[in-house]
Design a protein around this motif. Structure first.
Motif, mmCIF file in Angstrom:
data_model
loop_
_atom_site.group_PDB
_atom_site.id
_atom_site.type_symbol
_atom_site.label_atom_id
_atom_site.label_comp_id
_atom_site.label_asym_id
_atom_site.label_seq_id
_atom_site.Cartn_x
_atom_site.Cartn_y
_atom_site.Cartn_z
ATOM 1 N N GLY A 46 50.736 41.775 40.256
ATOM 2 C CA GLY A 46 51.991 41.880 39.513
ATOM 3 C C GLY A 46 51.872 43.002 38.494
ATOM 4 O O GLY A 46 51.474 44.108 38.807
ATOM 5 N N ASP A 47 52.213 42.694 37.248
ATOM 6 C CA ASP A 47 52.124 43.682 36.178
ATOM 7 C C ASP A 47 50.764 43.685 35.486
ATOM 8 O O ASP A 47 50.544 44.463 34.562
ATOM 9 N N VAL A 48 49.870 42.824 35.922
ATOM 10 C CA VAL A 48 48.571 42.697 35.260
ATOM 11 C C VAL A 48 47.524 43.500 36.027
ATOM 12 O O VAL A 48 47.439 43.442 37.257
ATOM 13 N N PHE A 49 46.735 44.271 35.279
ATOM 14 C CA PHE A 49 45.644 45.062 35.873
ATOM 15 C C PHE A 49 44.316 44.467 35.431
ATOM 16 O O PHE A 49 44.064 44.313 34.237
#
Length: 109
Positions: A46-49
């Motif tokens: 998702g938006d998490v790295f």
């Protein structure tokens, strides 16, 4: 000749690997919790790295004649599918000149 085999694997695969190594007679293994990343340089969910992922480092020293057997066990047990996936891990093999037992001073395995 002796070899040191280091395997960086997914934590959830460690117990399977250790059990299969023990079945084959390779019980002397050291394990450590480690964090890192491989060729994929982290992972996006998702938006998490996630820059560094939890792994286990397993290492053992064995006679060179057992290298292929040990590598095959680790590879087979560490894969997450028939073809494998990114993040399944890496195996490194190093030549070892000698080994000594601290308590007895014995040379070799």
């Amino acid at each position: 000749m002796l070899v040191k085999i280091e395997a960086i694997v997914r934590p959830e695969k460690t117990e399977l690997i250790l059990a299969k190594l023990a079945e084959k007679g390779h019980t002397a293994v050291t394990r450590m919790d480690v964090y890192g990343r491989g060729k994929q340089a982290g992972i996006h969910i998702g938006d998490v790295f996630y820059d560094e992922l939890p792994k286990e480092l397993l290492f053992l020293v064995a006679e060179a004649a057992h290298e292929k057997e040990i590598v095959d066990v680790i590879t087979t047990q560490a894969r997450t599918s028939d073809l494998g996936n990114y993040g399944d891990g890496r195996i490194f093999v190093h030549a070892i000149e000698n080994a000594y037992t601290i308590s007895s001073g014995a040379e070799g395995l």
